[in-house]
Design a protein around this motif. Sequence first.
Motif, short mmCIF file in Angstrom:
data_model
loop_
_atom_site.label_atom_id
_atom_site.label_comp_id
_atom_site.label_asym_id
_atom_site.label_seq_id
_atom_site.Cartn_x
_atom_site.Cartn_y
_atom_site.Cartn_z
N LEU A 1 8.14 -5.30 4.32
CA LEU A 1 8.78 -4.07 4.78
C LEU A 1 7.80 -3.18 5.54
O LEU A 1 8.18 -2.50 6.50
CB LEU A 1 9.36 -3.32 3.58
N ILE A 2 6.54 -3.19 5.10
CA ILE A 2 5.53 -2.43 5.84
C ILE A 2 5.35 -3.02 7.23
O ILE A 2 5.24 -2.30 8.24
CB ILE A 2 4.19 -2.42 5.07
N TYR A 3 5.32 -4.35 7.32
CA TYR A 3 5.21 -5.03 8.61
C TYR A 3 6.37 -4.66 9.53
O TYR A 3 6.20 -4.49 10.74
CB TYR A 3 5.18 -6.54 8.39
N LYS A 4 7.57 -4.50 8.94
CA LYS A 4 8.75 -4.13 9.71
C LYS A 4 8.87 -2.62 9.91
O LYS A 4 9.85 -2.14 10.47
CB LYS A 4 10.01 -4.66 9.01
N GLU A 5 7.88 -1.86 9.44
CA GLU A 5 7.82 -0.41 9.57
C GLU A 5 8.96 0.29 8.84
O GLU A 5 9.40 1.38 9.23
CB GLU A 5 7.78 0.01 11.05
N GLN B 1 17.95 5.04 5.02
CA GLN B 1 16.96 4.56 4.05
C GLN B 1 16.84 5.53 2.87
O GLN B 1 16.73 5.09 1.72
CB GLN B 1 15.59 4.40 4.72
N ILE C 1 7.14 -5.97 -0.42
CA ILE C 1 6.47 -4.73 -0.01
C ILE C 1 5.71 -4.89 1.30
O ILE C 1 5.92 -4.11 2.25
CB ILE C 1 5.54 -4.22 -1.14
N PRO C 2 4.82 -5.88 1.43
CA PRO C 2 4.13 -6.03 2.73
C PRO C 2 5.07 -6.42 3.87
O PRO C 2 4.82 -6.07 5.03
CB PRO C 2 3.09 -7.12 2.47
N TYR D 1 9.02 1.97 5.98
CA TYR D 1 8.10 2.50 4.99
C TYR D 1 8.81 3.10 3.78
O TYR D 1 8.30 3.04 2.66
CB TYR D 1 7.18 3.54 5.65
N TYR E 1 11.71 2.09 2.52
CA TYR E 1 12.15 0.98 1.68
C TYR E 1 10.96 0.29 1.01
O TYR E 1 11.08 -0.23 -0.11
CB TYR E 1 12.95 -0.03 2.51
N ALA E 2 9.80 0.28 1.68
CA ALA E 2 8.60 -0.29 1.06
C ALA E 2 8.20 0.54 -0.15
O ALA E 2 7.82 -0.01 -1.20
CB ALA E 2 7.46 -0.34 2.07
N ALA E 3 8.27 1.87 -0.02
CA ALA E 3 7.96 2.75 -1.15
C ALA E 3 8.96 2.55 -2.28
O ALA E 3 8.60 2.53 -3.46
CB ALA E 3 7.95 4.20 -0.69
#
Length: 203
Positions: free
Chosen positions: A159-163, A12, A156-157, A165, A167-169
Amino acid sequence: MDSLFYNFTLIQILGTCFGVTQVLLARQNYIHNYLFGIVSILLSIWIHYHSQLYADIVLSLYYLVMSIYGWLYWQFGKKNNPPPIQYANRLDYIISFGIVLFCFGAMSFWLINYTDSDVPIWDATTSAFAWAGMWLMAKRKMENWIFLNISNIITIPLLIYKELYIYAALTGFLFVVGVSGYLKWRKLIQDENQPTRHQPATT
């Protein structure tokens, strides 16, 4: 398990570095942004496979094809080298929304019926707008930033759900760059259309 987590984190980080470089170069209208994007895409395929984000794998393969096409189009465009940045016309919008609808329908059907995805609609929606945005970027249309940022907001949410973090950032950063890229490209269009000091405007 610790080794897999370590690999997840490392890949990541590497994918993020190449992705950030790609989007910053795209913002500057630099043709070789696609080369950095290709490396980022290949790394993201591995991550998405192990996260059961199958629509994103297909999206990444599409990104790969469009990145190669975009690089060739920017490098060897018909009359201009590279072709100028332009606003989308009516046909571009029709094609773009057609891509969104077709991609969403096809991806949703596939994810629901043939995969173990636990977020089929969510995954399909993010991919649909990204597909259209990537096509518009390859055609050097201003509106690519809008379609890509719609995808970013939804992603964004997810990727957060999939943990995922990191990639979400990265996606949050890409959203900010997307806004900046839109403003940058708009200025480039204005500069291209502005008459030079030694060449009076034609009537």
